[in-house]
Design an enzyme around this catalytic site. Structure first.
Site, PDB file in Angstrom:
ATOM      1  N   GLU A 266       5.062   5.115   3.418  1.00 21.17           N
ATOM      2  CA  GLU A 266       4.554   6.419   3.866  1.00 21.17           C
ATOM      3  C   GLU A 266       5.698   7.411   3.990  1.00 21.17           C
ATOM      4  OE1 GLU A 266       2.738   8.929   4.736  1.00 21.17           O
ATOM      5  OE2 GLU A 266       0.835   8.053   4.272  1.00 21.17           O
TER       6      GLU A 266
ATOM      7  N   ASP B  83      -2.219  12.283  -2.786  1.00 27.12           N
ATOM      8  CA  ASP B  83      -2.264  13.755  -2.799  1.00 27.12           C
ATOM      9  C   ASP B  83      -2.228  14.230  -4.256  1.00 27.12           C
ATOM     10  OD1 ASP B  83      -2.221  14.094   0.014  1.00 27.12           O
ATOM     11  OD2 ASP B  83      -0.087  13.605   0.009  1.00 27.12           O
TER      12      ASP B  83
ATOM     13  N   GLU C 123       0.853  -1.191   0.000  1.00 21.54           N
ATOM     14  CA  GLU C 123       0.000   0.000   0.000  1.00 21.54           C
ATOM     15  C   GLU C 123       0.890   1.242   0.000  1.00 21.54           C
ATOM     16  OE1 GLU C 123      -2.821   0.773   3.218  1.00 21.54           O
ATOM     17  OE2 GLU C 123      -3.593   2.491   2.106  1.00 21.54           O
TER      18      GLU C 123
ATOM     19  N   LYS D  46      -0.630  22.009  -8.432  1.00 18.42           N
ATOM     20  CA  LYS D  46       0.113  23.222  -8.841  1.00 18.42           C
ATOM     21  C   LYS D  46       1.265  22.796  -9.740  1.00 18.42           C
ATOM     22  CE  LYS D  46      -0.758  26.346  -5.067  1.00 18.42           C
ATOM     23  NZ  LYS D  46      -0.358  26.562  -3.703  1.00 18.42           N
TER      24      LYS D  46
ATOM     25  N   ASP E 122     -10.943  10.782  -5.114  1.00 11.21           N
ATOM     26  CA  ASP E 122     -12.266  11.412  -5.133  1.00 11.21           C
ATOM     27  C   ASP E 122     -12.221  12.716  -5.927  1.00 11.21           C
ATOM     28  OD1 ASP E 122     -10.643  12.622  -3.270  1.00 11.21           O
ATOM     29  OD2 ASP E 122     -12.291  13.168  -1.925  1.00 11.21           O
TER      30      ASP E 122
HETATM   31  C1  LIG Z   1      -4.594  12.100   1.010  1.00  6.84           C
HETATM   32  S1  LIG Z   1      -3.700  11.031   2.053  1.00  6.84           S
HETATM   33  C2  LIG Z   1      -4.566   9.483   1.945  1.00  6.84           C
HETATM   34  C3  LIG Z   1      -4.277   8.585   3.114  1.00  6.84           C
HETATM   35  C4  LIG Z   1      -4.929   7.183   3.052  1.00  6.84           C
HETATM   36  N1  LIG Z   1      -4.477   6.432   1.894  1.00  6.84           N
HETATM   37  C5  LIG Z   1      -6.423   7.262   3.054  1.00  6.84           C
HETATM   38  O1  LIG Z   1      -7.024   6.974   2.005  1.00  6.84           O
HETATM   39  O2  LIG Z   1      -7.000   7.617   4.106  1.00  6.84           O
HETATM   40  C6  LIG Z   1      -2.230  10.725   1.097  1.00  6.84           C
HETATM   41  C7  LIG Z   1      -1.138  10.006   1.885  1.00  6.84           C
HETATM   42  O3  LIG Z   1      -0.065   9.682   1.016  1.00  6.84           O
HETATM   43  C8  LIG Z   1       1.168   9.997   1.636  1.00  6.84           C
HETATM   44  N2  LIG Z   1       2.111  10.269   0.542  1.00  6.84           N
HETATM   45  C9  LIG Z   1       2.163  11.382  -0.229  1.00  6.84           C
HETATM   46  N3  LIG Z   1       3.098  11.264  -1.168  1.00  6.84           N
HETATM   47  C10 LIG Z   1       3.674  10.033  -0.997  1.00  6.84           C
HETATM   48  C11 LIG Z   1       4.717   9.331  -1.657  1.00  6.84           C
HETATM   49  N4  LIG Z   1       5.368   9.874  -2.668  1.00  6.84           N
HETATM   50  N5  LIG Z   1       5.033   8.082  -1.206  1.00  6.84           N
HETATM   51  C12 LIG Z   1       4.379   7.540  -0.142  1.00  6.84           C
HETATM   52  N6  LIG Z   1       3.383   8.180   0.515  1.00  6.84           N
HETATM   53  C13 LIG Z   1       3.038   9.390   0.104  1.00  6.84           C
HETATM   54  C14 LIG Z   1       0.847  11.184   2.531  1.00  6.84           C
HETATM   55  O4  LIG Z   1       1.759  11.322   3.604  1.00  6.84           O
HETATM   56  C15 LIG Z   1      -0.547  10.849   3.007  1.00  6.84           C
HETATM   57  O5  LIG Z   1      -0.541  10.068   4.198  1.00  6.84           O
END
Ligand SMILES: C[S@@+](CC[C@H](N)C(=O)[O-])C[C@H]1O[C@@H](n2cnc3c(N)ncnc32)[C@H](O)[C@@H]1O
Length: 327
Positions: free
Chosen positions: A54, A104, A29, A108, A140
């Protein structure tokens, strides 16, 4: 409690036998957030081993606590970006399922490099998947869904298993924290389900460590005098960015350390490079330290060179004597 893992303290590639008591299909994941979906994967799939990736330390702490409370042994979170893990940790054809929930968006323009779903990442995901492996992506955000559709549907090695670009519901699915929030706020997700087809794809080799970089130099100025002249500097060498941030002297030992941040396309390191005296007066060795579990990458070699070159410019008599560096 198992050892906390990050991209710098694990072997490249990962040694799965040291991570899991039994060798099984691997589920990964990416960006597991509060860890609930990750924990659920591990609990409901005792037939598999699960790795979570993460970048947030807080998220890592939360997931580690939950996993330890439940005593789960088939799941290991690793503090790493997905990009670093794909390049350094996960070998070709090793992953049975990738799960990516609500990445995420980074819309931008100046942040677009950080966006997960892009050509390079999709190609790496396809390379790291086993044949018939699956890739599940949820978002979403319509614009992100459109972009993901464009990228994934044109990916060599990946086939859409749905009859439509995306589904608006996957019955029986465990809802991640972001997904539950989206539902509460009246937004439904876009789900993508691809599988690794039989088309051959490129398999970029795991980027491994190089030899330990070091160099020898002569400097009429001692370590304390060098540190007194130090100023922060930043340099770019192709796609490697190096910042020499601070320097600290240890006058008793005539030694110094330089704090550096090294950004390479697949990895970022923040560590120290040391300067220590050799037997002959005025001679020093500059080398990487193991601080922060630093690893000898191409960027680390460049950073050791950058420190040596900087010292060599501080006095007319100073010069680099020998480089044990790549490039
Ligand atoms: C919008 S949150 C979604 C969290 C979770 N998957 C959920 O659906 O509740 C995006 C997550 O991805 C992590 N993240 C962002 N860029 C990442 C990357 N390049 N590699 C691993 N994790 C990343 C962020 O720290 C954050 O916890």
């Amino acid at each position: 409690m198992p050892r906390k893992l990050n991209y710098l303290n694990v072997s490249w590639p990962l040694d799965f036998t040291s991570l899991f008591p039994e060798q099984r299909a691997l589920l990964v994941e990416i960006g597991f957030g509060n860890g609930d979906y990750l924990v659920n994967l591990a609990r409901t799939r005792p037939d598999a081993n699960v790795i979570g990736l993460e970048i947030s330390s807080q998220a890592m702490d939360k997931a580690e606590r939950k996993i330890s409370q439940l005593g789960l042994r088939n799941v290991r979170p690793i503090h790493s970006t997905a990009e670093t893990a794909l390049a350094h940790l996960l070998p070709p054809e090793s992953v049975t399922e990738f799960h990516i929930n609500f990445p995420d968006p980074w819309f931008k323009k100046k942040h677009s490099r950080r966006r997960l779903i892009k050509r390079e990442t999709a190609d790496m995901l396809a390379s790291r998947m086993v044949k018939d492996g699956t890739l599940l992506l949820a978002t979403d955000i319509l614009a992100y869904a459109e972009l993901a559709h464009e990228t994934l549907s044109s990916s060599r090695g990946l086939s859409n298993t749905l009859g439509t670009p995306w589904a608006r519901d996957l019955p029986g699915r465990f809802r991640s924290k972001y997904e539950a929030k989206a539902y509460r706020e009246g937004r439904r997700a876009y789900f993508f389900l691809y599988n690794r087809n039989s088309t051959a794809v490129a398999h970029p080799a795991i980027i491994k460590e190089l030899d330990m970089p070091h160099l020898f130099l002569y400097s009429p100025l001692d370590a304390a005098a060098l540190v007194a002249r130090f100023e922060t500097s930043r340099g770019r060498h192709g796609d490697i960015h190096i910042a020499l941030l601070r320097a600290y002297a240890d006058p008793r030992r005539d030694a110094a350390v330089f704090e550096v941040v090294i950004e390479e396309p697949t990895i970022e390191q923040h560590t120290m490079i040391s300067l220590s005296p050799r037997e002959r007066p005025g001679e020093y060795i500059v080398k990487m330290t193991g601080l922060g579990h630093a690893r000898p990458t191409a960027g680390m070699h460049r950073a050791v060179a950058a420190v040596g070159d900087w010292v060599a410019t501080q006095d007319e008599g100073a010069r680099v004597l020998e480089r044990k560096l790549r490039g």
